[in-house]
Design an enzyme around this catalytic site. Structure first.
Site, mmCIF file in Angstrom:
data_model
loop_
_atom_site.group_PDB
_atom_site.id
_atom_site.type_symbol
_atom_site.label_atom_id
_atom_site.label_comp_id
_atom_site.label_asym_id
_atom_site.label_seq_id
_atom_site.Cartn_x
_atom_site.Cartn_y
_atom_site.Cartn_z
ATOM 1 N N ARG A 55 -2.388 0.551 -15.507
ATOM 2 C CA ARG A 55 -1.704 0.643 -14.215
ATOM 3 C C ARG A 55 -0.971 1.981 -14.089
ATOM 4 O O ARG A 55 0.076 2.062 -13.452
ATOM 5 C CB ARG A 55 -0.721 -0.518 -14.041
ATOM 6 C CG ARG A 55 0.267 -0.699 -15.180
ATOM 7 C CD ARG A 55 1.256 -1.805 -14.866
ATOM 8 N NE ARG A 55 2.094 -2.106 -16.018
ATOM 9 C CZ ARG A 55 3.170 -2.878 -15.969
ATOM 10 N NH1 ARG A 55 3.535 -3.398 -14.820
ATOM 11 N NH2 ARG A 55 3.870 -3.128 -17.050
ATOM 12 N N LYS A 90 3.371 5.053 -12.713
ATOM 13 C CA LYS A 90 3.193 3.720 -13.291
ATOM 14 C C LYS A 90 3.306 2.694 -12.167
ATOM 15 O O LYS A 90 4.308 2.641 -11.464
ATOM 16 C CB LYS A 90 4.253 3.440 -14.359
ATOM 17 C CG LYS A 90 4.081 2.082 -15.039
ATOM 18 C CD LYS A 90 5.085 1.912 -16.163
ATOM 19 C CE LYS A 90 4.920 0.554 -16.844
ATOM 20 N NZ LYS A 90 5.883 0.383 -17.956
ATOM 21 N N ASP A 134 0.103 0.978 -29.384
ATOM 22 C CA ASP A 134 -0.195 1.717 -28.160
ATOM 23 C C ASP A 134 1.076 2.094 -27.400
ATOM 24 O O ASP A 134 1.005 2.806 -26.387
ATOM 25 C CB ASP A 134 -1.130 0.915 -27.251
ATOM 26 C CG ASP A 134 -0.568 -0.452 -26.883
ATOM 27 O OD1 ASP A 134 -0.411 -1.272 -27.788
ATOM 28 O OD2 ASP A 134 -0.280 -0.684 -25.692
ATOM 29 N N ASP A 180 7.316 3.746 -23.024
ATOM 30 C CA ASP A 180 6.945 2.458 -22.440
ATOM 31 C C ASP A 180 8.088 1.447 -22.472
ATOM 32 O O ASP A 180 8.119 0.533 -23.304
ATOM 33 C CB ASP A 180 5.710 1.876 -23.138
ATOM 34 C CG ASP A 180 4.432 2.613 -22.758
ATOM 35 O OD1 ASP A 180 4.465 3.385 -21.783
ATOM 36 O OD2 ASP A 180 3.412 2.427 -23.428
#
Length: 496
Positions: free
Chosen positions: A96, A115, A262, A272
């Site tokens: 996304r 994002k 990740d 993130d």
């Protein structure tokens, strides 16, 4: 250097987009309907040399709502793989997110990434969107961590719309623009090693070394130059940075919540922001992610998980470096680097000019005491300076067992007496490393509630405080106090 007066004047470089097309898919972002700019970050704009006046233009809104490409950019979604909650998840990628391009700023290059900007070939079962709730939290988080001196991605803009997005309930869509020198992750390396494609793994490693770690090409003292040495050196530098990052996280009571490979930056940045949290009441095994039923990513496990993730990175590089012992020797350095950095940080928080072995028991006993009493993490540390200056009750009042807290405090004061350092000097030093303001969940929640009404005022206030979190500001006492009772009901999960 004159600031760019429009986005078209930015100096685009797009180094990641110059890699072979196997590393990404070029595709446009999917813009929001009737987008509105909720907030733009002037400090982040300065990093790419952008004039603040541009932030209020229609061009800025169109680009950072995903409606048009960044002038000079090269829009793409990157592929990577990874381990999620300790289990190999296979191919992942920007499900996304869209990398708009890379811009050379006054002090270095920054990649700009949307994002919540729509589906990509890596979306799997996702819808490619982000909700207002999580976008506000991410927008604030990077700036809060930067204010604390913790390596992190940053945020440039927050765009909202009334587009519906289904999560546990129907929410509204938003796009946050993230900034980082690079979004390459441990999982980027795992992707090519898992596919047994050493040529592409080498291409990625060489790109990262040449772009971000050129010193890894230099032979170490007493080292015989070899073709594989740069990759060993790369792992060594990433190990060092990751160990220091873990010490930073632990020292400020930060829990990432989803330390999958990740989500681990190859540059040692906090990357993130999802179900993260700054602890209120301290628990050694605090779990901030409601989805983490096993507690894999609890506060006290974060350093060991980071090392586990580094082993996955080292395993990937083993395809380029046949000498497994050389890679293992690098990974074996993690514990010493982390421990030394953690002691340095925690010693400074206790007002100690230098760490000595006996300080280990002093720190451990405080953490156990805080855990048993669920004492507020941030205020416990901050009020140590008050206690040092004779205001003991400010510290002791945070503990149910005030006698135990007082007994521990006596031990700390005796340790300070051994230093012979002036009290005022020590207290000032402690307040420079023990923040008064952190992004507590209830503060973020208040900002989210205001944002839902179209009011960015709480975001403005929080950024003002979090950018200088060590200095008390008159009139903002409630932002530095204990959380309200309703804050106990706030839950964040992977959908956050």
């Amino acid at each position: 250097m004159k600031n760019a007066q429009s986005l078209s004047e930015l100096n685009a470089v797009n180094s990641f987009a110059a890699l072979p097309e196997a590393f990404y898919t070029r595709l446009p972002a999917q813009g929001l309907n009737n987008p509105r700019l909720l907030h733009a970050n002037h400090e982040a704009a300065a990093l790419i040399g952008l004039d603040p006046a541009v932030l209020s233009t229609s061009e800025f809104l169109e680009v950072f709502s995903g409606s048009r490409p960044l002038p000079g950019g090269d829009t793409l979604a990157a592929v990577y793989s990874g381990h999620q909650f300790g289990v190999w998840a296979g191919q992942l990628g920007d499900g996304r997110a869209h990398l708009l391009g890379e811009v050379e700023g006054p002090e270095g290059a920054w990649e700009l990434q949307l994002k919540g900007s729509g589906m990509t070939p890596y979306s799997r079962m996702g819808d490619g969107r982000a909700v207002l709730r999580s976008s506000v939290r991410e927008y604030l988080a990077g700036e809060a961590m930067h204010g604390l001196g913790v390596p992190t991605t940053r945020a440039l803009a927050l765009v909202v719309s009334d587009d519906p997005v289904m999560r546990e309930t129907v929410e509204t869509a938003a796009i946050v623009t993230r900034m980082s020198p690079s979004f390459v992750r441990f999982g980027s390396f795992e992707h090519w090693s898992s596919r047994r494609q050493p040529d592409l793994l080498k291409t990625l490693a060489d790109y990262v070394i040449d772009r971000y770690y050129p010193q890894c090409r230099e032979a170490q003292a007493g080292e015989t130059p070899s073709e594989t040495a740069p990759y060993v050196n790369l792992l060594q530098e990433v190990t060092r940075r990751t160990a220091l990052l873990m010490a930073d996280w632990q020292a400020v009571g930060f829990c990432h919540g989803v330390m999958n490979t990740d989500n681990m930056s190859i540059l040692g940045l906090t990357l993130d922001y999802g179900p993260y949290g700054f602890m209120d009441g301290f628990r050694l095994g605090h779990i901030c992610n409601h989805s983490d039923a096993e507690g894999r990513y609890s506060w006290n496990r974060q350093p060991s998980v980071a090392l586990w993730n580094l082993y996955r990175l080292g395993g990937s590089l083993h395809m380029l470096v046949q000498d497994a012992d050389a890679l293992r020797a690098v990974l074996d350095q993690f514990e010493a680097i982390f421990t030394r950095a953690f002691h340095d940080r925690m010693g400074a928080k206790m007002g100690l000019a230098a760490w000595v072995p006996d300080d280990e028991a002093l720190l451990d006993d405080l953490l156990k005491l805080m855990d048993a009493n669920q004492a507020d993490f941030t205020l416990t540390w901050r009020r140590l300076a008050d206690a040092l200056q004779g205001r003991r009750s400010a510290f002791e009042d945070l503990f149910i067992d005030r006698l135990a807290a007082g007994a521990w405090l006596d031990r700390l004061l005796a340790r300070h007496a051994q230093q012979g350092r002036p009290v005022a000097e020590t207290a000032a030093a402690m307040n420079r490393v023990n923040p008064l303001y952190v992004l507590r969940n209830h503060l973020a929640e208040n900002a989210i509630r205001a944002a839902k009404m179209g009011d960015p005022g709480e975001i403005d206030t929080l950024l003002k405080l979090l950018r200088n979190p060590y200095v008390a500001q008159d009139g903002y006492e409630r932002y530095a106090g204990l959380p309200p009772d309703w804050a106990n009901g706030i839950e964040v999960s992977c959908s956050s």
